[in-house]
Design a protein around this motif. Structure first.
Motif, mmCIF file in Angstrom:
data_model
loop_
_atom_site.group_PDB
_atom_site.id
_atom_site.type_symbol
_atom_site.label_atom_id
_atom_site.label_comp_id
_atom_site.label_asym_id
_atom_site.label_seq_id
_atom_site.Cartn_x
_atom_site.Cartn_y
_atom_site.Cartn_z
ATOM 1 N N MET A 1 0.850 -1.180 0.000
ATOM 2 C CA MET A 1 0.000 0.000 0.000
ATOM 3 C C MET A 1 0.893 1.238 0.000
ATOM 4 S SD MET A 1 -3.237 0.664 2.578
ATOM 5 C CE MET A 1 -4.047 -0.854 2.040
ATOM 6 N N PRO A 2 0.624 2.215 -0.861
ATOM 7 C CA PRO A 2 1.549 3.347 -0.984
ATOM 8 C C PRO A 2 1.650 4.220 0.253
ATOM 9 C CG PRO A 2 -0.428 3.710 -2.312
ATOM 10 C CD PRO A 2 -0.470 2.281 -1.855
ATOM 11 N N SER A 3 0.692 4.143 1.154
ATOM 12 C CA SER A 3 0.748 4.954 2.372
ATOM 13 C C SER A 3 1.553 4.288 3.471
ATOM 14 C CB SER A 3 -0.669 5.238 2.880
ATOM 15 O OG SER A 3 -1.366 4.019 3.090
ATOM 16 N N ALA A 4 2.005 3.065 3.261
ATOM 17 C CA ALA A 4 2.779 2.323 4.259
ATOM 18 C C ALA A 4 4.137 1.960 3.669
ATOM 19 C CB ALA A 4 2.024 1.072 4.699
ATOM 20 N N GLY A 5 4.952 1.264 4.470
ATOM 21 C CA GLY A 5 6.271 0.854 4.001
ATOM 22 C C GLY A 5 7.366 1.840 4.325
ATOM 23 N N GLU A 6 7.180 2.610 5.416
ATOM 24 C CA GLU A 6 8.115 3.695 5.736
ATOM 25 C C GLU A 6 9.145 3.330 6.805
ATOM 26 O OE1 GLU A 6 8.132 6.371 3.946
ATOM 27 O OE2 GLU A 6 6.377 5.670 2.832
ATOM 28 N N ILE A 7 9.199 2.061 7.213
ATOM 29 C CA ILE A 7 10.110 1.710 8.311
ATOM 30 C C ILE A 7 11.582 1.974 7.967
ATOM 31 C CG2 ILE A 7 10.350 -0.754 7.768
ATOM 32 C CD1 ILE A 7 10.077 0.928 11.255
ATOM 33 N N PRO A 8 12.052 1.843 6.732
ATOM 34 C CA PRO A 8 13.459 2.198 6.476
ATOM 35 C C PRO A 8 13.774 3.641 6.850
ATOM 36 C CG PRO A 8 12.605 0.892 4.664
ATOM 37 C CD PRO A 8 11.428 1.246 5.521
ATOM 38 N N ASP A 9 12.840 4.564 6.571
ATOM 39 C CA ASP A 9 13.054 5.962 6.939
ATOM 40 C C ASP A 9 13.038 6.141 8.452
ATOM 41 O OD1 ASP A 9 13.201 6.640 4.271
ATOM 42 O OD2 ASP A 9 11.101 7.239 4.133
ATOM 43 N N SER A 10 12.156 5.426 9.132
ATOM 44 C CA SER A 10 12.093 5.528 10.588
ATOM 45 C C SER A 10 13.359 4.980 11.236
ATOM 46 C CB SER A 10 10.854 4.798 11.124
ATOM 47 O OG SER A 10 9.666 5.450 10.709
ATOM 48 N N LEU A 11 13.890 3.896 10.676
ATOM 49 C CA LEU A 11 15.155 3.360 11.181
ATOM 50 C C LEU A 11 16.289 4.352 10.939
ATOM 51 C CD1 LEU A 11 14.960 -0.385 10.072
ATOM 52 C CD2 LEU A 11 14.759 0.507 12.400
ATOM 53 N N GLY B 1 7.400 -6.314 4.351
ATOM 54 C CA GLY B 1 8.609 -5.498 4.375
ATOM 55 C C GLY B 1 9.894 -6.279 4.527
ATOM 56 N N ILE B 2 9.790 -7.587 4.592
ATOM 57 C CA ILE B 2 10.985 -8.417 4.740
ATOM 58 C C ILE B 2 11.762 -8.503 3.427
ATOM 59 C CG2 ILE B 2 10.066 -10.706 4.124
ATOM 60 C CD1 ILE B 2 12.071 -9.851 7.288
ATOM 61 N N LEU B 3 11.106 -8.191 2.288
ATOM 62 C CA LEU B 3 11.773 -8.188 0.987
ATOM 63 C C LEU B 3 11.722 -6.788 0.386
ATOM 64 C CD1 LEU B 3 10.451 -11.476 -0.698
ATOM 65 C CD2 LEU B 3 12.519 -11.161 0.679
ATOM 66 N N ASP B 4 12.752 -6.436 -0.397
ATOM 67 C CA ASP B 4 12.787 -5.119 -1.024
ATOM 68 C C ASP B 4 12.182 -5.164 -2.422
ATOM 69 O OD1 ASP B 4 14.706 -6.238 -2.735
ATOM 70 O OD2 ASP B 4 16.401 -5.256 -1.747
ATOM 71 N N ASP B 5 12.360 -4.085 -3.195
ATOM 72 C CA ASP B 5 11.793 -4.003 -4.539
ATOM 73 C C ASP B 5 12.310 -5.101 -5.463
ATOM 74 O OD1 ASP B 5 10.080 -1.706 -4.469
ATOM 75 O OD2 ASP B 5 11.846 -0.454 -4.292
ATOM 76 N N PHE B 6 13.472 -5.655 -5.149
ATOM 77 C CA PHE B 6 14.085 -6.667 -5.996
ATOM 78 C C PHE B 6 13.938 -8.069 -5.403
ATOM 79 C CE2 PHE B 6 16.297 -2.619 -6.510
ATOM 80 C CZ PHE B 6 16.153 -2.412 -7.865
ATOM 81 N N ASP B 7 13.028 -8.198 -4.428
ATOM 82 C CA ASP B 7 12.773 -9.471 -3.755
ATOM 83 C C ASP B 7 14.001 -10.005 -3.030
ATOM 84 O OD1 ASP B 7 10.128 -9.513 -4.356
ATOM 85 O OD2 ASP B 7 10.257 -10.966 -5.977
ATOM 86 N N GLU B 8 14.865 -9.105 -2.598
ATOM 87 C CA GLU B 8 16.012 -9.480 -1.791
ATOM 88 C C GLU B 8 15.678 -9.243 -0.319
ATOM 89 O OE1 GLU B 8 18.787 -10.890 -2.766
ATOM 90 O OE2 GLU B 8 18.223 -10.842 -4.883
ATOM 91 N N PRO B 9 16.190 -10.096 0.585
ATOM 92 C CA PRO B 9 15.918 -9.894 2.015
ATOM 93 C C PRO B 9 16.436 -8.545 2.494
ATOM 94 C CG PRO B 9 16.767 -12.100 1.622
ATOM 95 C CD PRO B 9 16.932 -11.344 0.337
ATOM 96 N N VAL B 10 15.593 -7.806 3.200
ATOM 97 C CA VAL B 10 15.970 -6.489 3.723
ATOM 98 C C VAL B 10 16.865 -6.631 4.947
ATOM 99 C CG1 VAL B 10 15.086 -4.377 4.784
ATOM 100 C CG2 VAL B 10 13.912 -5.365 2.798
ATOM 101 N N PHE B 11 16.521 -7.566 5.818
ATOM 102 C CA PHE B 11 17.253 -7.744 7.074
ATOM 103 C C PHE B 11 18.135 -8.988 6.954
ATOM 104 C CE2 PHE B 11 13.227 -5.615 7.925
ATOM 105 C CZ PHE B 11 13.673 -4.452 8.515
ATOM 106 N N SER B 12 19.097 -8.908 6.058
ATOM 107 C CA SER B 12 19.869 -10.089 5.689
ATOM 108 C C SER B 12 20.789 -10.579 6.798
ATOM 109 C CB SER B 12 20.700 -9.788 4.433
ATOM 110 O OG SER B 12 21.555 -8.676 4.659
ATOM 111 N N GLN B 13 21.114 -9.718 7.771
ATOM 112 C CA GLN B 13 22.011 -10.115 8.852
ATOM 113 C C GLN B 13 21.264 -10.560 10.102
ATOM 114 O OE1 GLN B 13 25.312 -10.162 7.991
ATOM 115 N NE2 GLN B 13 24.418 -9.522 6.028
ATOM 116 N N ALA B 14 19.948 -10.475 10.083
ATOM 117 C CA ALA B 14 19.153 -10.702 11.288
ATOM 118 C C ALA B 14 18.701 -12.152 11.412
ATOM 119 C CB ALA B 14 17.932 -9.788 11.291
ATOM 120 N N LYS B 15 18.482 -12.550 12.651
ATOM 121 C CA LYS B 15 17.792 -13.804 12.941
ATOM 122 C C LYS B 15 16.298 -13.505 12.913
ATOM 123 C CE LYS B 15 17.438 -17.529 16.381
ATOM 124 N NZ LYS B 15 17.937 -18.023 17.699
#
Length: 305
Positions: free
Chosen positions: A102-112, A137-151
């Motif tokens: 949804m275009p109004s959501a997905g802002e956690i990268p900016d908040s971090l 939000g676990i995947l980015d625009d390219f379907d790559e994991p966003v939090f790749s270092q996290a458990k």
């Protein structure tokens, strides 16, 4: 126990909402001993009110909505993720909606970023459940994991439900896309995932509580230091109006509405009785506050009130 707050604006990109003012969101903070619990904005959802209120007693519903200045046509619930800093860990509860929901959501990268953090700094991501605004939000625009270092951690019942190939055929047409999206994302991060059950201490000072109904394996998380605690409630309590005044009413947002109502009543009683603060995913004022009994119902008292 200390509360603090500052206002930040969520970057809503190019979302076109006509003449509707863009909402502002709160960053909330609570200290539990040497742990810091922070509520961060992922933006907001835009949903038809009928999604929540269809089938409810309309006369009483109108009174409740009027008291809380809630519109009858469209709701814009905030999305509050929880960040825990404790003993060298940086734990994010839920991953937000990401770029595809949804275009109004997905802002956690900016908040971090506002916290001086990148996704690579997150050591753990703990999921309340696998609905789009919590998982995608676990995947980015390219379907790559966003939090790749996290458990990554999710309840076993929730994992089994969304990875079951039969779920897409049994969940109902309105949520079929949720099932497809969850299965694809969970498959992409399977190598990072560990499972747990309700009643387990999943991290030091973090206890998982099974709170099913919104989804079959929905979890809430009690973060505690001595006599002080906060419950990361996810969507077990979905708003600050109907859910508190009439927790016994079924909610259209819950996959199992009757079970969701029973869970909501039990959780509200626990929070009020044991004086546990609540950080709710879709609650106002950054989601952080307290639950108090009010006659035969409850009320939410935001931390910044």
């Amino acid at each position: 126990m200390q509360f603090g707050r500052r206002q930040v604006l969520a970057g809503l990109g190019g979302l076109a909402l006509g003449n509707v003012a863009l909402p502002s969101f709160a960053r909330t903070v609570m200290h539990l001993g040497d742990a810091e619990v922070i509520g961060l904005s992922d933006g907001n959802l835009v949903l038809p009110a009928a999604f929540f209120f269809q089938g409810l007693p309309q006369d009483e519903l109108d009174l409740i909505l009027s008291r809380h200045n809630v519109p009858r046509d469209q709701l814009k619930p905030p999305c509050n993720l929880t960040l825990l800093r404790h003993e060298g860990r940086i734990v994010l509860f839920d991953a937000g909606a990401g770029p595809a929901f949804m275009p109004s959501a997905g802002e956690i990268p900016d908040s971090l970023e506002a916290e001086g953090l990148t996704p690579g700094d997150i050591t753990h991501v703990v999921f309340t459940h696998a609905h789009p605004d919590h998982l995608w939000g676990i995947l980015d625009d390219f379907d790559e994991p966003v939090f790749s270092q996290a458990k990554l951690m999710i309840g076993q019942a929730e994992w089994e439900y969304w990875t079951d190939p039969d779920t897409v055929d049994t969940i109902g047409a309105a949520r079929a896309s949720f099932a497809v999206g969850a299965a694809r994302r969970l498959a992409a991060i399977e190598g990072q995932i560990s499972l747990f059950n309700g009643g387990e201490e999943i991290l030091p000072g973090v206890m998982a509580h099974a709170t099913p109904g919104h989804t079959p394996g929905h979890m809430s998380f009690e973060i505690r230091d001595g006599s002080s605690a906060v419950m990361v409630g996810g969507d077990a309590i979905g708003n600050d109006h109907v859910a508190f005044e009439r927790p016994d009413w079924a909610s259209g947002a819950d996959q199992n509405a009757d079970l969701g109502a029973r869970t909501r009543m039990r959780l509200l009683d626990q929070l009020a009785t044991d004086d546990i603060a609540l950080l709710g995913f879709h609650l106002p004022h950054g989601g952080l506050g307290r639950v108090e009994r009010a006659a035969d119902s409850y009320q939410f008292l935001p931390a910044d009130a």
